[in-house]
Design an enzyme around this catalytic site. Sequence first.
Site, PDB file in Angstrom:
ATOM      1  N   THR A 124      -6.231   7.714  -9.084  1.00  0.00           N
ATOM      2  CA  THR A 124      -5.311   8.225  -8.061  1.00  0.00           C
ATOM      3  C   THR A 124      -3.893   8.184  -8.659  1.00  0.00           C
ATOM      4  O   THR A 124      -3.507   9.122  -9.348  1.00  0.00           O
ATOM      5  CB  THR A 124      -5.394   7.384  -6.764  1.00  0.00           C
ATOM      6  OG1 THR A 124      -5.247   6.007  -7.075  1.00  0.00           O
ATOM      7  CG2 THR A 124      -6.722   7.608  -6.077  1.00  0.00           C
TER       8      THR A 124
ATOM      9  N   LYS B 114     -10.575   1.751 -11.182  1.00  0.00           N
ATOM     10  CA  LYS B 114      -9.319   2.425 -10.870  1.00  0.00           C
ATOM     11  C   LYS B 114      -8.527   1.527  -9.927  1.00  0.00           C
ATOM     12  O   LYS B 114      -9.082   0.658  -9.247  1.00  0.00           O
ATOM     13  CB  LYS B 114      -9.527   3.794 -10.247  1.00  0.00           C
ATOM     14  CG  LYS B 114     -10.202   3.852  -8.907  1.00  0.00           C
ATOM     15  CD  LYS B 114      -9.410   3.628  -7.661  1.00  0.00           C
ATOM     16  CE  LYS B 114      -8.099   4.363  -7.580  1.00  0.00           C
ATOM     17  NZ  LYS B 114      -7.458   4.071  -6.227  1.00  0.00           N
TER      18      LYS B 114
ATOM     19  N   THR C  42      -6.372   0.919  -3.082  1.00  0.00           N
ATOM     20  CA  THR C  42      -7.793   0.699  -3.274  1.00  0.00           C
ATOM     21  C   THR C  42      -8.132   0.434  -4.724  1.00  0.00           C
ATOM     22  O   THR C  42      -7.621   1.099  -5.613  1.00  0.00           O
ATOM     23  CB  THR C  42      -8.568   1.945  -2.814  1.00  0.00           C
ATOM     24  OG1 THR C  42      -8.395   2.069  -1.414  1.00  0.00           O
ATOM     25  CG2 THR C  42     -10.036   1.831  -3.138  1.00  0.00           C
TER      26      THR C  42
ATOM     27  N   GLU D  31       1.671   0.423 -10.380  1.00  0.00           N
ATOM     28  CA  GLU D  31       2.729   1.356  -9.991  1.00  0.00           C
ATOM     29  C   GLU D  31       4.109   0.780 -10.255  1.00  0.00           C
ATOM     30  O   GLU D  31       4.465  -0.274  -9.739  1.00  0.00           O
ATOM     31  CB  GLU D  31       2.601   1.679  -8.499  1.00  0.00           C
ATOM     32  CG  GLU D  31       1.415   2.582  -8.216  1.00  0.00           C
ATOM     33  CD  GLU D  31       1.086   2.689  -6.730  1.00  0.00           C
ATOM     34  OE1 GLU D  31       1.796   2.074  -5.938  1.00  0.00           O
ATOM     35  OE2 GLU D  31       0.116   3.389  -6.405  1.00  0.00           O
TER      36      GLU D  31
ATOM     37  N   ASN E 247       5.979   4.843  -4.004  1.00  0.00           N
ATOM     38  CA  ASN E 247       5.309   4.593  -2.734  1.00  0.00           C
ATOM     39  C   ASN E 247       6.045   5.138  -1.520  1.00  0.00           C
ATOM     40  O   ASN E 247       5.552   5.044  -0.408  1.00  0.00           O
ATOM     41  CB  ASN E 247       5.045   3.097  -2.569  1.00  0.00           C
ATOM     42  CG  ASN E 247       3.890   2.662  -3.435  1.00  0.00           C
ATOM     43  OD1 ASN E 247       2.770   3.125  -3.269  1.00  0.00           O
ATOM     44  ND2 ASN E 247       4.175   1.814  -4.408  1.00  0.00           N
TER      45      ASN E 247
ATOM     46  N   SER F  79       0.164   8.218   0.008  1.00  0.00           N
ATOM     47  CA  SER F  79      -1.125   7.818  -0.553  1.00  0.00           C
ATOM     48  C   SER F  79      -1.706   6.725   0.314  1.00  0.00           C
ATOM     49  O   SER F  79      -1.007   6.142   1.120  1.00  0.00           O
ATOM     50  CB  SER F  79      -0.967   7.330  -1.988  1.00  0.00           C
ATOM     51  OG  SER F  79      -0.182   6.174  -2.031  1.00  0.00           O
TER      52      SER F  79
END
Lengths: 386, 386
Positions: A148, A171, A182, A262, A381, A386
Amino acid sequence: MSVVTPKGFRAAGIAAGIKANGNPDLALVVNDGPEQVAAGVFTRNKVKAAPVLWSQQVLTTGRLRAVVLNSGGANACTGPEGFQTAHATAEKAAEMLGCGAIEVAVCSTGLIGAQLPRDTVLAGVETAAGELAATPDAGLAAATAIMTTDTMAKQAAHTDEAGWSVGGLTKGAGMIAPSMATMLSVLTTDAVVDAPVLEQALRAAVRVSFDRLDVDGSMSTNDTVVALASGASGVTPDPAALTAALTAVCKDLAQQMQADAEGVTKRIAVQVTGAATEDDAVTVARTVARDSLVKTAMFGSDANWGRIAAAVGYSDAAVDPDTLDVTINGVLLCRGGVAAGGRTDADLSGKEIVIEIGLGLGDGAAEILTTDLSHAYVEENSAYPS
Amino acid sequence: MSVVTPKGFRAAGIAAGIKANGNPDLALVVNDGPEQVAAGVFTRNKVKAAPVLWSQQVLTTGRLRAVVLNSGGANACTGPEGFQTAHATAEKAAEMLGCGAIEVAVCSTGLIGAQLPRDTVLAGVETAAGELAATPDAGLAAATAIMTTDTMAKQAAHTDEAGWSVGGLTKGAGMIAPSMATMLSVLTTDAVVDAPVLEQALRAAVRVSFDRLDVDGSMSTNDTVVALASGASGVTPDPAALTAALTAVCKDLAQQMQADAEGVTKRIAVQVTGAATEDDAVTVARTVARDSLVKTAMFGSDANWGRIAAAVGYSDAAVDPDTLDVTINGVLLCRGGVAAGGRTDADLSGKEIVIEIGLGLGDGAAEILTTDLSHAYVEENSAYPS
């Protein structure tokens, strides 16, 4: 170095059209046997995605032929329609593989609250089934299709000298905490193992790897780790050896998740020793790893041990301020709860930061991996749903 | 509209030289009686600053003549030397006021782990004692002297028609959570009240105001709220009326802290109803208010209710996904755990965001105030040590 490293597995990853941008978004991992032993670990979130509800159900048998994974949509908060999509996905894979739907687990990741395009997913399963292969390229394609906000595919493998191996893909890139985005993972092995032993080994491996990424109690609606065992090596390893191999692969994958988190500019290891218990060590390390003021100080390369001491103090663990030591990147900054040196002595300019916390109370120890809180994290974010 | 609004109080705020930049950094609030009733609420952090240890001790008497507060240094993690500084500060104030050191509380805020310049603080107490006054300017000076990253002084008052009043000052701007930066507050009243009633009223007021700012269990090393009662009005209010007045002032101050939180671009109210218990409502609201993905989504003006549902789900409270409703700024986005409308329908472009969460389980309700997670927050907390 992938889910097809162990014998008896094939994989595929394709662009089914779930993602609007046309990127790969559907993966299939198949266990060709001779055995189809399986175990799973799932999110403890009370709001569970449809594929989690489905997969928990099918895994009660301890047997799986295949796992279908998709990115581009979490299929969470989607009600009965979402559950039917997960069910139909398993049925389609079963039809392609000549098995029952109850032998197929489903994993999804992406935005919560939107229905998946069912026909697109089902067509994707058909395409993926036609591309199944036991090649490194196929393993990589599967790992790529579940990305993702990840910037790289994450795979690992470990081969035992006795002739069996463990492979895996994962992932997850959301601030590396299972809470924050996730994480999905599929682990494979060609060891001969029964379901209870596999489940025990998997839980032990997850507990000291994925569960040591920042946060445990806080999980997404979709977190899933599935282990598949084919028995194709013909070797029955000692349970301890299997646990060790699974742990090595999970730790490798967890470190890749940390490195790809991230907006990460620093990789931080919070190491607690001297806790009254191991649970206390985990609690203290997690509390420090989650603290926004600690994380922003690390982003600023500031060895602000006072913020660490404060986080230790509000953690839900036994703590004695008078026996608290804090060391950052090898420099002892706080001894017995009091400043031990200049905080400019510690060099935090690099990407790696090790925070050592000594509690002076017992033998409990634990390490939690985390990252800093950066501008890029906020950007990623806030600007992109997402 | 300050701590000197009630009769019987004087205040002062000066630049003692604790802060390197010469800004005001020392405040004194004095209760001239006729009564000197007092109560306090302190951080539950196990790593407590020296002034907290001192003030907890002196407040066991239920009596205080004065409170000394300083910014420019937390006097936390400073060992016996730090405790002696807090003690010496109280002794100096007592000397100036002609009372005992045991009648003086001390509060500090600033960087953890550095010793305060004791002589500078003591000289400051002497100067402040010479400037004590019952004027609005004096109240403002005291509120100004305890500011750290606050951008404005925070004061409030409430006058009862029966002829007594409550006043207060506070500081705190760290993401508005007590966990994130020290909050100090002094509340004053000229009501006639005994110590147990004052303490009970204070705890009740704090529980639904300061404690509803984002986080409760997570507190700084220095958080302190002190209430002083002079009895100068001659009026003995009903305990419920006193509690209501203290609550009104504390809520006013809490809202000022929210509005001035570090890097805030959105003021967010998380309102939970239908919880099994009030505790559960608080737990759910806090979990949502703390979630980094929710906070970044709000910064991005994105009505990402899925992130809210996920946070509700991992909260440590009774939750049934099938009865979960989420409304943002008046638009119902999730009904019974499933999407109820387009998430673009909710307008989050303004500064105020109200997140309503219905759990459908019982009558428990609670509101937590929080803010978004912005670039400015990261900047403020990474570039400047505090």
